[in-house]
Design a protein around this motif. Structure first.
Motif, PDB file in Angstrom:
ATOM      1  N   CYS A  56       0.744  -1.128  -0.079  1.00  8.39           N
ATOM      2  CA  CYS A  56      -0.068   0.067  -0.109  1.00  8.39           C
ATOM      3  C   CYS A  56       0.973   1.155   0.050  1.00  8.39           C
ATOM      4  N   ALA A  57       1.904   1.138   0.824  1.00  8.40           N
ATOM      5  CA  ALA A  57       2.889   2.348   0.963  1.00  8.40           C
ATOM      6  C   ALA A  57       3.424   2.631  -0.431  1.00  8.40           C
ATOM      7  N   MET A 115       0.685  -2.302  11.350  1.00  5.87           N
ATOM      8  CA  MET A 115      -0.145  -1.044  11.529  1.00  5.87           C
ATOM      9  C   MET A 115       0.194  -0.164  10.638  1.00  5.87           C
ATOM     10  N   PRO A 116      -0.504  -0.168   9.300  1.00  5.33           N
ATOM     11  CA  PRO A 116      -0.187   1.075   8.293  1.00  5.33           C
ATOM     12  C   PRO A 116      -1.021   2.259   8.978  1.00  5.33           C
ATOM     13  N   ARG A 145       2.667   4.791   6.080  1.00  3.03           N
ATOM     14  CA  ARG A 145       4.101   4.154   6.662  1.00  3.03           C
ATOM     15  C   ARG A 145       3.368   3.096   7.253  1.00  3.03           C
ATOM     16  N   ILE A 146       4.181   2.028   7.266  1.00  2.00           N
ATOM     17  CA  ILE A 146       3.547   0.808   8.168  1.00  2.00           C
ATOM     18  C   ILE A 146       4.524   0.491   9.258  1.00  2.00           C
ATOM     19  N   CYS A 150      -3.706   2.775  -2.508  1.00  2.00           N
ATOM     20  CA  CYS A 150      -3.667   1.771  -1.514  1.00  2.00           C
ATOM     21  C   CYS A 150      -4.530   0.548  -1.366  1.00  2.00           C
ATOM     22  N   VAL A 151      -5.906   0.931  -1.491  1.00  2.00           N
ATOM     23  CA  VAL A 151      -6.940   0.012  -1.160  1.00  2.00           C
ATOM     24  C   VAL A 151      -7.069  -0.918  -2.300  1.00  2.00           C
ATOM     25  N   ILE A 152      -6.692  -0.364  -3.495  1.00  2.00           N
ATOM     26  CA  ILE A 152      -6.983  -1.510  -4.777  1.00  2.00           C
ATOM     27  C   ILE A 152      -5.499  -2.238  -4.797  1.00  2.00           C
TER      28      ILE A 152
END
Ligand code: SF4
Ligand code: SF4
Length: 231
Positions: free
Chosen positions: A18-19, A68-69, A51-52, A153-155
């Motif tokens: 996602c990042a 934890m994103p 950031r994760i 990020c969701v896709i």
């Protein structure tokens, strides 16, 4: 309308896809570029909207890694907006997205200090503040297929741990998930009223490791021997 993300901490595997997707979209899209200064040098640095973080919770063997994103929570009561001396930082009335007007920002960094979630990063090359826009240039783009009108990020998330929608609509998927999985916002005691919501990791039984298996086998044998001796 209150647009935001719901992130499932139970299924997030911490892969950082996602990042990377965020970085890619915002570098090559219309809101970029996000600078990377000596990204592969001794001290890698750069501007990231997402950031994760990785945490280890519990004690062995009942420990668990929680990924934890974190990005802008699009808070309802956002001090990052009120502290901005130029009015560059603002919250949209129509959908609750918090944005920075790059033409008005003077790079004073006050909003970053006011944000308790570390969601804002000053772009040292452009000299202005950058942050998650919820991919505003995607979600309202009618040239995209409806299913693509979501934050990058969701896709991208291969674990389907990220959901986007209107948290004011009780029938939306994000509201339903929040209800069903007892979604939590981060540090509610601060009063920022974040929109982004986290679905807590489920409590799982520890997977016995070889060590534990061996130990439990030995202790079972000892127990059995003790009982036999007592008899
Ligand atoms: S997370 Fe930080 S930057 Fe985002 S709205 Fe809240 S206070 Fe502002
Ligand atoms: S892409 Fe999905 S699984 Fe990977 S870190 Fe991001 S939220 Fe977690």
């Amino acid at each position: 309308m209150r647009l935001g993300l719901v992130i499932d901490l139970d299924t997030c595997v911490g892969c950082h896809a996602c990042a990377v997707a965020c970085k890619q979209w915002n570098t090559s899209g219309t809101t970029g570029p996000l600078t990377d200064i000596a990204a592969y040098g001794a001290e890698p640095s750069g501007v990231w909207f997402n950031r994760i973080r990785h945490y280890e919770v519990g004690d062995y063997p009942n420990n668990k890694t929680v990924n934890m994103p974190m990005s802008c929570m699009h808070c309802q009561d956002a001090d990052c907006v009120t502290v901005c001396p130029t009015g560059a930082s603002y919250k949209r009335k129509e959908d609750g997205i918090v944005l920075v007007d790059q033409d008005k920002c003077m790079g004073c960094n006050l909003c970053a200090w006011a944000c308790p979630y570390g969601a804002r990063e000053l772009d040292p090359v452009d000299g202005v503040m950058k942050k998650c826009t919820l991919c505003i240039d995607r979600i309202y783009d009618e040239t995209l297929e409806p299913e693509d009108r979501q934050p990058a990020c969701v896709i991208t998330c291969p674990a389907h741990a990220r959901f986007f929608g209107d948290l004011d609509d009780p029938d939306s998927q994000v509201s339903r998930l929040t209800r069903e999985r007892a979604g939590q916002t981060l540090m509610p005691e601060l009063g920022y009223k974040p929109t982004n919501t986290y679905l807590p990791p489920r409590v799982t039984r520890p997977v016995p490791t070889d060590d534990v298996r061996r130990k439990s086998l030995i202790s079972s044998v000892k127990e059995w021997v003790n009982q036999a001796i007592v008899r």
